[in-house]
Scaffold this motif. Structure first.
Motif, PDB file in Angstrom:
ATOM      1  N   LEU A  32       0.832  -1.204   0.000  1.00 52.58           N
ATOM      2  CA  LEU A  32       0.000   0.000   0.000  1.00 52.58           C
ATOM      3  C   LEU A  32       0.865   1.251   0.000  1.00 52.58           C
ATOM      4  O   LEU A  32       1.909   1.292   0.649  1.00 52.58           O
ATOM      5  CB  LEU A  32      -0.904   0.031   1.233  1.00 52.58           C
ATOM      6  N   GLU A  59      -2.825   5.536   0.296  1.00 57.79           N
ATOM      7  CA  GLU A  59      -3.839   4.525   0.570  1.00 57.79           C
ATOM      8  C   GLU A  59      -4.005   4.303   2.071  1.00 57.79           C
ATOM      9  O   GLU A  59      -5.123   4.138   2.569  1.00 57.79           O
ATOM     10  CB  GLU A  59      -3.478   3.216  -0.131  1.00 57.79           C
ATOM     11  N   ALA A  80      -5.945   7.120   3.483  1.00 55.05           N
ATOM     12  CA  ALA A  80      -7.361   7.001   3.140  1.00 55.05           C
ATOM     13  C   ALA A  80      -8.057   6.008   4.068  1.00 55.05           C
ATOM     14  O   ALA A  80      -9.169   6.259   4.546  1.00 55.05           O
ATOM     15  CB  ALA A  80      -7.515   6.568   1.684  1.00 55.05           C
ATOM     16  N   ILE A  81      -7.397   4.873   4.339  1.00 55.68           N
ATOM     17  CA  ILE A  81      -7.979   3.877   5.237  1.00 55.68           C
ATOM     18  C   ILE A  81      -8.125   4.452   6.640  1.00 55.68           C
ATOM     19  O   ILE A  81      -9.170   4.324   7.283  1.00 55.68           O
ATOM     20  CB  ILE A  81      -7.107   2.603   5.251  1.00 55.68           C
ATOM     21  N   MET A 105     -10.984   6.818   7.167  1.00 56.29           N
ATOM     22  CA  MET A 105     -12.258   6.154   7.441  1.00 56.29           C
ATOM     23  C   MET A 105     -12.456   5.973   8.941  1.00 56.29           C
ATOM     24  O   MET A 105     -13.555   6.200   9.473  1.00 56.29           O
ATOM     25  CB  MET A 105     -12.276   4.791   6.742  1.00 56.29           C
ATOM     26  N   ILE A 124     -13.628  -3.996   5.594  1.00 60.20           N
ATOM     27  CA  ILE A 124     -13.356  -2.995   4.561  1.00 60.20           C
ATOM     28  C   ILE A 124     -11.850  -2.832   4.367  1.00 60.20           C
ATOM     29  O   ILE A 124     -11.343  -2.779   3.242  1.00 60.20           O
ATOM     30  CB  ILE A 124     -13.997  -1.645   4.943  1.00 60.20           C
ATOM     31  N   THR A 125     -11.112  -2.768   5.486  1.00 61.38           N
ATOM     32  CA  THR A 125      -9.662  -2.573   5.425  1.00 61.38           C
ATOM     33  C   THR A 125      -8.968  -3.752   4.763  1.00 61.38           C
ATOM     34  O   THR A 125      -8.099  -3.567   3.896  1.00 61.38           O
ATOM     35  CB  THR A 125      -9.099  -2.358   6.835  1.00 61.38           C
ATOM     36  N   ARG A 128     -10.243  -5.936   2.708  1.00 66.74           N
ATOM     37  CA  ARG A 128     -10.577  -6.002   1.274  1.00 66.74           C
ATOM     38  C   ARG A 128      -9.811  -4.937   0.486  1.00 66.74           C
ATOM     39  O   ARG A 128      -9.329  -5.193  -0.625  1.00 66.74           O
ATOM     40  CB  ARG A 128     -12.085  -5.834   1.073  1.00 66.74           C
ATOM     41  N   ALA A 129      -9.669  -3.741   1.089  1.00 65.70           N
ATOM     42  CA  ALA A 129      -8.935  -2.669   0.413  1.00 65.70           C
ATOM     43  C   ALA A 129      -7.457  -3.010   0.245  1.00 65.70           C
ATOM     44  O   ALA A 129      -6.826  -2.627  -0.735  1.00 65.70           O
ATOM     45  CB  ALA A 129      -9.086  -1.367   1.184  1.00 65.70           C
ATOM     46  N   ALA A 130      -6.911  -3.720   1.247  1.00 64.57           N
ATOM     47  CA  ALA A 130      -5.478  -4.050   1.226  1.00 64.57           C
ATOM     48  C   ALA A 130      -5.201  -5.421   0.626  1.00 64.57           C
ATOM     49  O   ALA A 130      -4.038  -5.812   0.504  1.00 64.57           O
ATOM     50  CB  ALA A 130      -4.927  -4.004   2.653  1.00 64.57           C
ATOM     51  N   GLY A 136      -6.456  -8.943  -4.219  1.00 61.29           N
ATOM     52  CA  GLY A 136      -7.403  -8.980  -5.340  1.00 61.29           C
ATOM     53  C   GLY A 136      -7.790 -10.377  -5.736  1.00 61.29           C
ATOM     54  O   GLY A 136      -7.507 -11.340  -5.064  1.00 61.29           O
TER      55      GLY A 136
END
Length: 200
Positions: free
Chosen positions: A155, A159, A162-163, A166, A192-193, A195-197, A200
């Motif tokens: 990250l 990023e 941004a996390i 939140m 959420i964290t 999944r964001a990090a 994929g």
């Protein structure tokens, strides 16, 4: 002469000083720092002017103490989690729960910390912002551990900011209290964290 900053440790505070800080934090959060006089703080806390100044140096010093004690509590809890040896996802989950527990317990302090930092002089403001950076660095190191272990992607600082945004600005809209609310919100934020990090 340059100002020397002294950040109070939460465990060094007297019961009276902590009570004054809690009363002041609520007043500052409700009315705004600039709209609250030091005599109003003393009246609300039940201290005369002389007794109040025995525990605090100035209104600005009181504001600084409110902000720094709150941040030191966050940092100390986060550092314990960082070195716990738990897996990266579990450390992120623990950081999420720790943040929410402290935020719910310290909502006036958090409100003041984010809304009133401009009221501090340059030296004190840099001190508070430095504590924010220290807290962000803990999360960054945990994310970096995850990237090294192959469980998260790498990250950028943007990023991570941004996390954490939140988390930090959740006090503006989250309502409710109690362990169930804290745990549920912390779990949602953890998901959420992760999944964001995730890779994929």
């Amino acid at each position: 002469m340059d100002e020397i900053l002294s950040t109070p440790r939460p465990d060094e505070l007297s019961e009276s000083k902590r009570m004054i800080m809690e009363v002041a934090a609520k007043l500052f959060a409700d009315k705004g720092y600039g709209s609250v006089g030091i005599s109003e703080v003393g009246d609300a806390a039940g201290f005369g002017k002389g007794a109040l100044y025995y525990h605090i140096k100035s209104k600005e010093e009181l504001l600084f103490d409110i902000m720094t004690v709150y941040m030191v509590e966050l940092i100390n809890a986060a550092r314990t989690i960082e070195i716990s040896g738990a897996s990266v996802p579990e450390r992120i989950r623990a950081l999420s729960h720790s943040f929410m527990e402290i935020m719910f317990a310290s909502r006036p302090e958090m409100t003041v910390c984010f809304r009133e930092v401009h009221a501090l002089n340059d030296v004190k403001r840099k001190g508070v912002l430095g504590l924010h950076a220290d807290y962000q660095d803990i999360w960054m190191r945990v994310f970096q551990d995850g990237a090294r272990q192959g469980v998260l992607r790498a990250l950028s600082k943007i990023e991570v900011k941004a996390i954490l945004g939140m988390y930090f600005y959740s006090f503006l809209w989250i309502k409710g209290d109690g362990a169930m609310a804290i745990d549920a919100i912390a779990e949602d934020f953890t998901g959420i964290t992760l999944r964001a990090a995730g890779k994929g």
